[in-house]
Design a protein around this motif. Structure first.
Motif, PDB file in Angstrom:
ATOM      1  N   PRO A  20       0.812  -1.224   0.000  1.00 46.93           N
ATOM      2  CA  PRO A  20       0.000   0.000   0.000  1.00 46.93           C
ATOM      3  C   PRO A  20       0.845   1.275   0.000  1.00 46.93           C
ATOM      4  O   PRO A  20       0.480   2.259  -0.641  1.00 46.93           O
ATOM      5  N   PHE A  21       1.984   1.248   0.711  1.00 48.13           N
ATOM      6  CA  PHE A  21       2.843   2.429   0.746  1.00 48.13           C
ATOM      7  C   PHE A  21       3.551   2.619  -0.592  1.00 48.13           C
ATOM      8  O   PHE A  21       3.718   3.746  -1.074  1.00 48.13           O
ATOM      9  N   ILE A 210       1.378  -2.265   9.600  1.00 44.58           N
ATOM     10  CA  ILE A 210       0.903  -0.888   9.700  1.00 44.58           C
ATOM     11  C   ILE A 210       0.516  -0.287   8.349  1.00 44.58           C
ATOM     12  O   ILE A 210      -0.287   0.639   8.290  1.00 44.58           O
ATOM     13  N   CYS A 211       1.064  -0.820   7.265  1.00 43.11           N
ATOM     14  CA  CYS A 211       0.687  -0.290   5.957  1.00 43.11           C
ATOM     15  C   CYS A 211      -0.763  -0.599   5.609  1.00 43.11           C
ATOM     16  O   CYS A 211      -1.298  -0.067   4.635  1.00 43.11           O
ATOM     17  N   TYR A 212      -1.395  -1.467   6.402  1.00 44.78           N
ATOM     18  CA  TYR A 212      -2.806  -1.809   6.197  1.00 44.78           C
ATOM     19  C   TYR A 212      -3.695  -1.223   7.300  1.00 44.78           C
ATOM     20  O   TYR A 212      -4.844  -1.623   7.448  1.00 44.78           O
ATOM     21  N   SER A 213      -3.159  -0.274   8.081  1.00 43.06           N
ATOM     22  CA  SER A 213      -3.957   0.332   9.138  1.00 43.06           C
ATOM     23  C   SER A 213      -5.041   1.218   8.536  1.00 43.06           C
ATOM     24  O   SER A 213      -4.912   1.728   7.417  1.00 43.06           O
ATOM     25  N   PHE A 220       0.861   8.131   5.777  1.00 43.77           N
ATOM     26  CA  PHE A 220       1.547   8.102   4.480  1.00 43.77           C
ATOM     27  C   PHE A 220       1.913   9.537   4.069  1.00 43.77           C
ATOM     28  O   PHE A 220       3.035   9.808   3.629  1.00 43.77           O
ATOM     29  N   LYS A 221       0.962  10.451   4.198  1.00 37.99           N
ATOM     30  CA  LYS A 221       1.188  11.850   3.818  1.00 37.99           C
ATOM     31  C   LYS A 221       2.259  12.493   4.702  1.00 37.99           C
ATOM     32  O   LYS A 221       3.089  13.271   4.210  1.00 37.99           O
TER      33      LYS A 221
END
Length: 229
Positions: A20-21, A210-213, A220-221
């Motif tokens: 996702p990141f 955590i990339c799926y939180s 991310f921003k």
């Protein structure tokens, strides 16, 4: 100035852990991405013959290849990948570091796998088609030999004594609901790293993956803002 980003996944995991990141960065930047699969990892685990040395070598090879293609290299490491990212920053010039749920303390592989099960059931199925990765869970439970865990600990112990020597600007992201790496571990890293420029971001809903939180696009921003300085 051309920017490259090396993203390193965690123990028993694969590139999907940071996907996702990666997708976010691809949408927001024109940076070049490199997401290697560490030996023995990925969809089909073959950890019996894998070693800490082979994981570090794979990461170094990917780093050097990317370094030849860009002007600056950012290294993002998830879980064990965070420790490998720190290792790289001790050996090479890394422009900036991002540590996601960095496994600075010993974690139980069985607890890690349970968190993967929860992550797959709750997070991925919300954002991707059901069962995208779910089949990996039982497979991981039966394909993580003790020797692989010992090799993981080698990585931990290899880097830990040198935290204070790391000068690279660093952004640490840690979930408050992480049952694998306690938030205190991220605080310890924040205090121990020798970097003058360091940021600790908290994900209130973040578990270990955590990339799926649920709040991932918020942090991310914030990470992108840190990297763009």
């Amino acid at each position: 100035m051309k920017t490259g980003v090396l993203l390193i996944h965690g123990f028993t995991g694969g590139p999907y852990e940071v996907r996702p990141f990666v997708k976010f960065l691809q949408e927001k930047t024109n940076w070049k991405m490199a997401v290697p699969t560490l030996p023995g990892h990925g969809v089909k685990l073959e950890l019996g013959k894998a070693s800490a040395a082979s994981w570090l070598m794979e990461a170094e090879t990917a780093f050097r290849k990317l370094q030849k293609e860009v002007d600056r290299v950012i290294v993002v490491g998830f879980s064990m990948g965070g420790l490998i990212a720190l290792y790289l920053s001790l050996r090479y010039h890394v422009d900036k570091l991002v540590l996601l749920s960095a496994a600075a303390k010993y974690i139980s592989p069985r607890i890690l796998l349970e968190d993967i099960r929860i992550m797959l059931a709750e997070s991925i199925t919300k954002k991707h088609s059901p069962n995208t990765f779910y089949h990996l869970y039982n497979y991981k439970l039966t394909h993580t030999p003790l020797q692989a865990t010992i090799e993981f600990l080698r990585v931990v112990k290899m880097v830990e004594p040198y935290y204070d020597l790391i000068q690279t600007p660093v952004c640490i992201v840690q979930g408050k609901k992480d049952g694998i790496v306690p938030f205190a571990s991220a605080e310890h890293l924040y205090k121990s790293l020798g970097s003058d420029e360091k940021v600790l971001l908290q994900s209130d809903t973040g578990k270990h993956h955590i990339c799926y939180s649920d709040d991932c696009h918020t942090w991310f921003k914030d990470v992108l803002a840190f990297l763009g300085k």
